[in-house]
Design a protein around this motif. Structure first.
Motif, mmCIF file in Angstrom:
data_model
loop_
_atom_site.group_PDB
_atom_site.id
_atom_site.type_symbol
_atom_site.label_atom_id
_atom_site.label_comp_id
_atom_site.label_asym_id
_atom_site.label_seq_id
_atom_site.Cartn_x
_atom_site.Cartn_y
_atom_site.Cartn_z
ATOM 1 N N THR A 28 69.052 155.650 98.883
ATOM 2 C CA THR A 28 67.835 156.401 98.573
ATOM 3 C C THR A 28 67.588 156.429 97.065
ATOM 4 O O THR A 28 66.448 156.242 96.608
ATOM 5 C CB THR A 28 67.953 157.835 99.115
ATOM 6 N N ARG A 31 66.230 153.017 95.930
ATOM 7 C CA ARG A 31 64.849 152.791 96.351
ATOM 8 C C ARG A 31 63.874 153.627 95.520
ATOM 9 O O ARG A 31 62.832 153.130 95.086
ATOM 10 C CB ARG A 31 64.684 153.114 97.824
ATOM 11 N N GLU A 32 64.188 154.892 95.292
ATOM 12 C CA GLU A 32 63.267 155.782 94.583
ATOM 13 C C GLU A 32 63.213 155.508 93.076
ATOM 14 O O GLU A 32 62.173 155.703 92.459
ATOM 15 C CB GLU A 32 63.654 157.235 94.828
ATOM 16 N N THR A 33 64.318 155.087 92.475
ATOM 17 C CA THR A 33 64.323 154.917 91.021
ATOM 18 C C THR A 33 64.128 153.482 90.561
ATOM 19 O O THR A 33 63.714 153.270 89.419
ATOM 20 C CB THR A 33 65.652 155.428 90.426
ATOM 21 N N GLU A 36 60.662 151.285 94.102
ATOM 22 C CA GLU A 36 59.283 151.774 94.184
ATOM 23 C C GLU A 36 58.557 151.800 92.836
ATOM 24 O O GLU A 36 57.374 151.469 92.781
ATOM 25 C CB GLU A 36 59.252 153.142 94.857
#
Length: 167
Positions: A28, A31-33, A36
């Motif tokens: 996670t 993916r977020e840092t 995306e």
């Protein structure tokens, strides 16, 4: 299922939550840092070209402008051909879905078939009889000749106007 904030989760549930956070946490975070923020978003599913001047707006001694106009016509022809192809596939699928040449199929798919027929006729009016790779000047001349014909004789396909005969 017991929520994470419940007063007394069992030891087994706390173990599963901990393992889940250990496994899912780095994924996670990545993916977020990383993924995306660096993802490019496109408003179109295909490349959008800027429109160039048409061949009638180009100077006679400007081959670059004529070249760009030719490629614009080629792209327009491909897009129009894909539109006609998609409409044809949709109308054929509609007929198959509704049972072929049954009365229901003819009634349900008539609007889609009429749209396809009109698009195919317009495609032929614009690009028909010009060959595989028409030049912008050829397309322009075909349009000009068709407009002159319609002005003199009426819409193409409706028959020629008859001049009133004097007796």
């Amino acid at each position: 299922m017991v929520a994470e904030d419940s007063p007394s989760p069992s030891m087994l549930m706390r173990f599963f939550w901990t393992v889940g956070r250990v496994v899912d946490g780095p994924v996670t975070w990545w993916r977020e840092t990383v993924v995306e923020p660096n993802r490019k978003t496109y408003n179109w599913y295909h490349r959008k070209y800027n429109r160039v001047p048409t061949v009638d707006q180009c100077n006679v001694d400007d081959p670059v402008c004529q070249f760009e106009a030719d490629y614009q016509v080629m792209r327009d022809k491909q897009v129009d051909g894909q539109i006609v192809s998609i409409l044809r596939m949709r109308s054929e699928f509609c007929y198959r879905y509704h049972g072929g040449q049954d009365v229901t199929a003819l009634r349900e798919c008539k609007g889609l078939w009429d749209t396809y027929e009109e698009a195919a006729a317009n495609y032929f009016c614009k690009y028909g009889d010009l060959g595989w790779l028409p030049k912008a000047k050829d397309v322009y001349m075909k349009q000009k000749h068709r407009m002159i014909w319609e002005r003199r004789h009426g819409k193409v396909g409706t028959g020629m106007k008859t001049e009133p005969q004097e007796e």
